[in-house]
Design a protein around this motif. Structure first.
Motif, PDB file in Angstrom:
ATOM      1  N   PHE A 166      -8.300  -2.489   6.879  1.00  0.00           N
ATOM      2  CA  PHE A 166      -9.503  -1.925   7.486  1.00  0.00           C
ATOM      3  C   PHE A 166     -10.036  -2.859   8.573  1.00  0.00           C
ATOM      4  N   ASP A 167      -9.750  -4.133   8.442  1.00  0.00           N
ATOM      5  CA  ASP A 167     -10.291  -5.149   9.334  1.00  0.00           C
ATOM      6  C   ASP A 167      -9.441  -5.254  10.602  1.00  0.00           C
ATOM      7  N   PRO A 189     -14.359   8.112   8.233  1.00  0.00           N
ATOM      8  CA  PRO A 189     -15.421   8.662   9.075  1.00  0.00           C
ATOM      9  C   PRO A 189     -16.557   7.663   9.318  1.00  0.00           C
ATOM     10  N   TYR A 190     -17.390   7.986  10.271  1.00  0.00           N
ATOM     11  CA  TYR A 190     -18.536   7.141  10.631  1.00  0.00           C
ATOM     12  C   TYR A 190     -19.382   6.805   9.409  1.00  0.00           C
ATOM     13  N   SER A 191     -19.631   7.800   8.549  1.00  0.00           N
ATOM     14  CA  SER A 191     -20.492   7.585   7.378  1.00  0.00           C
ATOM     15  C   SER A 191     -19.916   6.538   6.436  1.00  0.00           C
ATOM     16  N   GLY A 196     -23.067  -0.811   5.340  1.00  0.00           N
ATOM     17  CA  GLY A 196     -23.042  -2.248   5.549  1.00  0.00           C
ATOM     18  C   GLY A 196     -22.600  -2.676   6.928  1.00  0.00           C
ATOM     19  N   LYS A 197     -22.279  -1.723   7.821  1.00  0.00           N
ATOM     20  CA  LYS A 197     -21.855  -2.048   9.178  1.00  0.00           C
ATOM     21  C   LYS A 197     -22.857  -1.501  10.193  1.00  0.00           C
ATOM     22  N   SER A 198     -22.823  -2.055  11.399  1.00  0.00           N
ATOM     23  CA  SER A 198     -23.721  -1.595  12.454  1.00  0.00           C
ATOM     24  C   SER A 198     -23.297  -0.212  12.950  1.00  0.00           C
ATOM     25  N   ALA A 199     -24.218   0.475  13.585  1.00  0.00           N
ATOM     26  CA  ALA A 199     -23.929   1.802  14.125  1.00  0.00           C
ATOM     27  C   ALA A 199     -22.838   1.719  15.192  1.00  0.00           C
ATOM     28  N   PHE A 200     -22.907   0.698  16.047  1.00  0.00           N
ATOM     29  CA  PHE A 200     -21.911   0.543  17.113  1.00  0.00           C
ATOM     30  C   PHE A 200     -20.511   0.318  16.539  1.00  0.00           C
ATOM     31  N   PHE A 201     -20.410  -0.610  15.584  1.00  0.00           N
ATOM     32  CA  PHE A 201     -19.121  -0.897  14.967  1.00  0.00           C
ATOM     33  C   PHE A 201     -18.577   0.336  14.247  1.00  0.00           C
ATOM     34  N   ALA A 204     -17.263   2.858  16.751  1.00  0.00           N
ATOM     35  CA  ALA A 204     -16.018   2.385  17.367  1.00  0.00           C
ATOM     36  C   ALA A 204     -14.842   2.517  16.410  1.00  0.00           C
ATOM     37  N   MET A 205     -15.040   2.148  15.140  1.00  0.00           N
ATOM     38  CA  MET A 205     -13.947   2.195  14.177  1.00  0.00           C
ATOM     39  C   MET A 205     -13.576   3.629  13.806  1.00  0.00           C
ATOM     40  N   SER A 206     -14.565   4.496  13.671  1.00  0.00           N
ATOM     41  CA  SER A 206     -14.278   5.884  13.313  1.00  0.00           C
ATOM     42  C   SER A 206     -13.578   6.624  14.441  1.00  0.00           C
TER      43      SER A 206
END
Length: 274
Positions: A166-167, A189-191, A196-201, A204-206
């Motif tokens: 995941f990292d 997904p974003y949710s 525990g993560k920022s909205a931006f991160f 980006a990851m989703s």
């Protein structure tokens, strides 16, 4: 109007650059295609044959399934196969895995059975190259020594394997230091990222916007995740697509239509689906 169109074209080109995967050769990917992978080994629902145990991996070998497993460090930097950060669920001890040495971990039964947390080296020996392995490297602040140890161990392993996380820092490390390894980015997904993560991160990851940094060969999507634009773009651009974790036969039939490999647990399945 023409400037708007040009701007949109430029933005889409940037997007494609960000999310593009790395292509791996057909021969390198062949052992992984159209296979079902037993999640944490072929363990039993009641945990009498526990997840991520030598017994679970041996059962998978005997039936011909590939396996997915998780690796992390013990306190004394031994590579152990265990999923959770903490020992509570599997061993009944409210402590982190990396707060115990490997010898101390051997005093803790898995789910009340006679089985214990295995070393990664012992799991590789038990599998012996007979089935393909998906190795998830668990995230930790000091991830580089962990990645280096995984690379060192797999570099001498004679069998089909790929590595995922995941990292994105870990996926990037594998890209730089073990470029011949097939590497994958786990996504959700974003949710799911937002816990525990920022909205931006999380965004980006989703949307796989870190692919420019990691250039994964495959993407592992959660079974409940909606297939967004980035999913289709990666598939069209040649990434191998892996689905985790399927738990019903109905879902298995559905996901086999769009994915190249399926990670499953506790359902009837065949080792291959084509």
């Amino acid at each position: 109007m023409i400037y708007v169109v040009l701007a949109l074209i430029v933005l889409f080109a940037i997007y494609l650059f960000l999310v593009a995967p790395s292509k791996s050769g057909v021969m390198k990917r062949a052992p992984f295609f159209n296979r079902n992978y037993a999640h944490r080994g072929l363990f039993s629902k009641d945990q009498s044959v526990p997840e991520n145990s030598l017994a679970a991996f041996k059962r998978a070998v005997e039936t011909g399934f590939g396996v997915e497993l998780d690796v992390q460090f013990s306190l004394d930097l031994q590579l152990v196969v265990f999923h959770d950060d903490k020992l509570k669920r599997a061993c009944g001890v409210d402590a982190r895995v990396d707060s115990y040495s490997y010898e101390e971990l051997q005093a803790l039964p898995l789910f009340g059975t006679e089985h214990r947390i295995p070393l990664f080296s012992d799991v590789l020996e038990a599998i012996g190259g007979r089935i393909p392995i998906i190795v998830e490297i668990k995230s930790r602040p000091d991830y580089k020594p962990l990645c280096a140890e995984v690379i060192a161990m797999l570099s001498t392993y004679e069998g089909a394997f790929c590595v995922e996380s995941f990292d994105p820092r870990i996926v990037r490390f594998i890209r730089v230091h073990a470029p011949t390894f097939i590497r994958g980015q786990l996504s959700e997904p974003y949710s799911g990222w937002r816990k525990g993560k920022s909205a931006f991160f999380s965004f980006a990851m989703s949307r796989l916007l870190t692919n420019f940094h990691t250039r994964p060969h495959f993407i592992a999507f959660g079974v409940n995740g909606r297939r967004n634009l980035s999913w289709y773009v990666n598939k069209l651009m040649g990434a191998m697509m892996v689905c985790w974790t399927v738990r019903t036969e109905e879902e298995m039939k559905k996901q086999q239509l769009g994915y190249d490999a399926i990670i499953f647990e506790h359902i009837h399945a065949e080792p291959r689906f084509f």
